[in-house]
Write an enzyme that holds these catalytic residues in place. Structure first.
Site, PDB file in Angstrom:
ATOM      1  N   ASP A 160       0.846  -1.194   0.000  1.00 52.13           N
ATOM      2  CA  ASP A 160       0.000   0.000   0.000  1.00 52.13           C
ATOM      3  C   ASP A 160       0.883   1.247   0.000  1.00 52.13           C
ATOM      4  OD1 ASP A 160       0.363   0.990   2.987  1.00 52.13           O
ATOM      5  OD2 ASP A 160       0.092  -1.185   3.062  1.00 52.13           O
TER       6      ASP A 160
ATOM      7  N   ASP B 266       0.806   3.461   2.420  1.00 56.30           N
ATOM      8  CA  ASP B 266       0.653   3.966   3.770  1.00 56.30           C
ATOM      9  C   ASP B 266      -0.569   4.891   3.768  1.00 56.30           C
ATOM     10  OD1 ASP B 266       1.701   3.580   6.379  1.00 56.30           O
ATOM     11  OD2 ASP B 266       2.473   5.616   6.365  1.00 56.30           O
TER      12      ASP B 266
END
Length: 288
Positions: free
Chosen positions: A209, A211
């Site tokens: 991802d 973050d």
């Protein structure tokens, strides 16, 4: 070719290696308590290997509750000299995208609840940690990942946070200002302890991802992390299995002699119980 077993720490989504033959599960006792799970020993081709799922099979142990000392000490007792660690991370840079791989060369410690040394209680040792990742092992991981068709980033700084919650947006932005590349929750303690144990260590960081700093990406959620970790898992297995076949010895890196000159305590002043406790680490340097 090295004849010592090669260790693998499986991260999120990687709880076994399918290609291992002659499997045996081994319980290892350590003076630091129980490791995360049973060690799986066997062979990949003609290479002896030792596998441990970091969080236990079924993902039962959180990053803050992992017994890092027991895990690494167990690998040392089993004769491991090279340790490959798979870890799920969030990206802190636009160019590092979800499902990419990073092989970091620097670490930054933001944890505060964890044991990260084998020494103390009457014995002091200060190992060099300026370059926390074994460069030879990292190069092997990088080349192998590229050969497997992955989008790979060689080098970069991993900031290790305490967790288990993900970063706040303010923390994520600060890490970006510091120049960090990725954020994870497990790598620093493993690397420090591996260095004290004179084990070469490198991390295969699988990006799940962005973050929480990325305004145009979906907010990081457990569902996102799990879905991408699962997608990354098959690639991580292929890369680690192929990398193992490329590892050669003898070792010429500094990892192999990290304790040489690092023990500060007068040997005559080291308690016998500490010498016995740490015998797998100390037999090269002290009469145990």
């Amino acid at each position: 070719m090295t004849t010592s077993p090669i260790g693998i720490i499986g991260g999120s989504g990687v709880y076994t290696l399918d290609a291992i033959t002659g499997e045996q599960q081994i319980a290892i006792q350590t003076p630091f308590g129980d490791p995360s799970d049973l060690y799986l020993t066997g062979k990949l081709g003609d290479r002896p290997v030792v596998f441990l799922p970091r969080h236990g099979r079924g993902h039962r142990i959180s990053p803050s509750q992992l017994n890092y000392r027991a895990n690494i000490f167990g690998f040392k007792k089993l004769g491991v000299e090279h340790l490959l660690a798979v870890t799920a991370v969030g990206s802190l840079k636009e160019e590092i995208r979800p499902l990419d791989i990073v092989v970091p060369d620097q670490l930054f410690d933001r944890t505060y609840r964890r044991e990260n040394t084998f020494f103390g209680n009457g014995m002091v040792a200060h190992v060099g940690f300026g370059d926390p990742i074994c460069p030879a092992l990292a190069a092997t991981l990088t080349a192998t990942a590229k050969a497997e068709g992955a989008r790979v980033h060689s080098g970069g700084s991993l900031v290790c946070i305490e967790g288990p919650a993900f970063s706040t947006r303010a923390e994520s932005e600060l890490y970006r200002q510091w120049g960090m590349s990725i954020v994870g929750m497990t790598t620093v303690q493993e690397a420090k302890l591996a260095r004290e144990a004179e084990i070469c260590y490198a991390a295969l960081a699988m990006v799940t991802d962005y973050d929480c700093w990325h305004s145009e990406a979906d907010a990081v959620t457990v569902d996102t992390v799990v879905a991408n970790a699962t997608q990354n898992a098959a690639l991580a297995r292929r890369v680690t299995q192929e990398a193992i076949l490329k590892i050669r010895g003898p070792r010429t890196c500094a990892c192999a002699s990290a304790l040489d000159g690092a023990i500060m305590t007068d040997p005559a002043q080291i308690p016998d119980k500490i010498k016995t406790k740490l015998a797998p680490l100390l037999t090269k340097y002290l009469t145990v």
